[in-house]
Design an enzyme around this catalytic site. Structure first.
Site, mmCIF file in Angstrom:
data_model
loop_
_atom_site.group_PDB
_atom_site.id
_atom_site.type_symbol
_atom_site.label_atom_id
_atom_site.label_comp_id
_atom_site.label_asym_id
_atom_site.label_seq_id
_atom_site.Cartn_x
_atom_site.Cartn_y
_atom_site.Cartn_z
ATOM 1 C CE1 TYR A 118 38.871 -117.846 -26.662
ATOM 2 C CE2 TYR A 118 38.559 -115.641 -26.539
ATOM 3 C CZ TYR A 118 38.305 -116.921 -25.984
ATOM 4 O OH TYR A 118 37.438 -117.051 -25.035
ATOM 5 C CE1 TYR B 125 39.737 -103.913 -30.915
ATOM 6 C CE2 TYR B 125 38.456 -103.110 -28.973
ATOM 7 C CZ TYR B 125 38.709 -104.208 -30.055
ATOM 8 O OH TYR B 125 37.932 -105.160 -29.951
HETATM 9 N N1 UFG Z 1 41.762 -106.863 -14.889
HETATM 10 C C1 UFG Z 1 42.507 -106.974 -13.678
HETATM 11 N N2 UFG Z 1 43.633 -107.631 -13.715
HETATM 12 C C2 UFG Z 1 44.460 -108.130 -14.798
HETATM 13 C C3 UFG Z 1 43.386 -107.799 -15.918
HETATM 14 C C4 UFG Z 1 42.312 -107.281 -16.120
HETATM 15 O O1 UFG Z 1 41.703 -106.379 -12.664
HETATM 16 O O2 UFG Z 1 45.455 -108.389 -14.669
HETATM 17 C C5 UFG Z 1 40.404 -106.341 -14.822
HETATM 18 C C6 UFG Z 1 40.295 -105.201 -15.748
HETATM 19 O O3 UFG Z 1 40.426 -103.934 -15.029
HETATM 20 C C7 UFG Z 1 38.717 -105.329 -16.187
HETATM 21 C C8 UFG Z 1 38.473 -106.645 -15.994
HETATM 22 O O4 UFG Z 1 39.492 -107.368 -15.228
HETATM 23 O O5 UFG Z 1 37.888 -104.611 -15.129
HETATM 24 C C9 UFG Z 1 38.480 -107.439 -17.494
HETATM 25 O O6 UFG Z 1 39.650 -106.936 -18.157
HETATM 26 P P1 UFG Z 1 40.239 -107.594 -19.597
HETATM 27 O O7 UFG Z 1 41.317 -107.125 -19.975
HETATM 28 O O8 UFG Z 1 39.914 -109.214 -19.478
HETATM 29 O O9 UFG Z 1 38.957 -107.225 -20.599
HETATM 30 P P2 UFG Z 1 38.592 -105.901 -20.824
HETATM 31 O O10 UFG Z 1 37.165 -105.341 -20.274
HETATM 32 O O11 UFG Z 1 39.797 -104.604 -20.687
HETATM 33 O O12 UFG Z 1 38.383 -105.841 -22.362
HETATM 34 C C10 UFG Z 1 37.538 -106.369 -23.116
HETATM 35 C C11 UFG Z 1 38.021 -106.926 -24.515
HETATM 36 C C12 UFG Z 1 38.609 -105.739 -25.304
HETATM 37 C C13 UFG Z 1 37.543 -104.895 -25.462
HETATM 38 C C14 UFG Z 1 36.858 -104.500 -23.973
HETATM 39 C C15 UFG Z 1 35.862 -103.359 -23.968
HETATM 40 O O13 UFG Z 1 39.070 -108.014 -24.255
HETATM 41 O O14 UFG Z 1 38.863 -106.234 -26.466
HETATM 42 O O15 UFG Z 1 36.744 -105.469 -23.242
HETATM 43 O O16 UFG Z 1 35.831 -102.720 -22.934
HETATM 44 F F1 UFG Z 1 37.970 -103.674 -26.071
#
Ligand code: UFG
Length: 329
Positions: free
Chosen positions: A11, A141
């Site tokens: 990506y 990770y």
């Molecule tokens: N979320 C939901 N529902 C979903 C998916 C996500 O509520 O179905 C929320 C998560 O709880 C979070 C936010 O949306 O609060 C963003 O979630 P993502 O999974 O899109 O992204 P993350 O913040 O978990 O992860 C990103 C990167 C990772 C990295 C991380 C660092 O994708 O690679 O930030 O915290 F490790």
């Protein structure tokens, strides 16, 4: 410059490879296509299919020409999977990078830009996050990415590597012309999942917790557009000096809640996007957003996409325009 881009079919890597080609650099993409896509490859770049852990292959690639630098994206990135299978992450992310660094050292390649992450901070003491805050990741990770940062610092001191760690916040959006975009299997990221609801591919979006200590109770993140990520990589590799280690937070500086992302998607797509509150996801810090002023000061870089609606809009253009059979456009 002649540049090697590992993970250049993924990506962020594919958007960066494209930006580097646009800027006139000569690009070789190394990708094993385990998570990347052939359709995401830029035709102007030379493509080598293979793994960064394959030392003989790396030697063949680096022997052939004198490279000015490497942009290193190849890594596993699923936080949940890293908890279940940590050694897979240490093997691929840490050991793979060590192999890459050895090959660079032996071939005299002295500049590297590395995909690091805000996950290296764990739960920060306060927001916005500055680069000097303690790095104390809360999942494997994040720990693999922090271990690599240390390998880069130590290599800078020992053999003159020049390395720049870019600590991304939440990469989001797609190419402005809709040619490439985000496509993970399985998908776990908020914006693509929300847009899959708008496309009728999912019945609703689950909100992982609405009882966080934030204004609307949902988690706050900093969604940084992938083209802004691409531009900072270009600036970082062009300006990197040998023998120095630098690190920058790469975000907009604006925090956006899960509910605000869903609202932005409703307004961009015109779809009601049903949302259902579900339990918190383990390991989610309540608030993560960047203080990006160091990147602005030292690199002259600033995010062009600051409004979440523009970020969602570009992702929507890509998701809506692509064939529904899992291929690119
Ligand atoms: N979320 C939901 N529902 C979903 C998916 C996500 O509520 O179905 C929320 C998560 O709880 C979070 C936010 O949306 O609060 C963003 O979630 P993502 O999974 O899109 O992204 P993350 O913040 O978990 O992860 C990103 C990167 C990772 C990295 C991380 C660092 O994708 O690679 O930030 O915290 F490790």
């Amino acid at each position: 410059m002649r540049l090697l881009v590992t993970g250049g079919a993924g990506y962020v890597g594919s958007h960066c490879a494209r930006a580097l080609c646009d800027a006139g650099h000569e690009v070789v993409v190394l990708d094993d296509l385990s998570a990347g896509h052939e359709w995401a490859l830029d035709r102007r770049a030379r493509f080598v299919r293979g793994d960064i852990a394959d030392r003989a292959l790396l030697s063949r690639v680096l022997d052939g020409a004198s490279f000015d630098g490497v942009l290193h994206f190849a890594a596993f990135l699923d936080v949940g999977e890293s908890v279940r299978e940590p050694l897979k992450y240490y093997r691929n992310n840490v050991a793979g990078t060590v192999t890459l660094l050895e090959a660079m050292r032996d071939h005299g390649v002295r500049r590297l830009v590395f995909s690091s992450t805000c996950a290296t901070y764990g739960v920060p003491p306060r927001v916005p996050i500055t680069e000097d805050m303690p790095q104390d990741p809360i999942n494997p990770y994040g720990r693999t990415k922090l271990a690599i940062e240390w390998a880069l610092r130590d290599s800078a001191a020992a053999w003159g590597l020049g390395a720049c760690a870019l600590r991304y916040f939440n990469a989001a959006g797609a190419a402005s012309d809709g040619a490439i975009g985000e496509d993970h299997h399985p998908e776990s990221h908020l914006i693509p999942l929300v847009l899959q609801v708008a496309l009728g591919q999912r019945p609703h979006i689950g909100i992982f917790g609405d009882d966080y200590p934030t204004p609307d109770g949902t988690c706050i993140r900093d969604y940084i557009h992938v083209e802004d990520l691409a531009s900072i990589h270009r600036i970082a590799i062009e300006s990197q000096q040998a023998g120095a280690f630098r690190a920058f937070n790469v975000g907009t500086g604006v925090g956006t809640s899960v509910k605000e992302v869903i609202d932005a998607a409703r307004s961009v797509t015109g779809h009601p996007i049903p949302a259902v509150v579900s339990p918190r996801r383990e390991g989610d810090p309540p608030q993560l957003f960047a203080d990006p002023s160091k990147a602005q000061r030292d690199l002259g870089w600033q995010a062009r996409f600051a409004d979440i609606r523009d970020v969602v809009e570009s992702a929507w253009r890509w998701h809506r325009g692509r064939p529904q059979d899992g291929r690119g456009s």
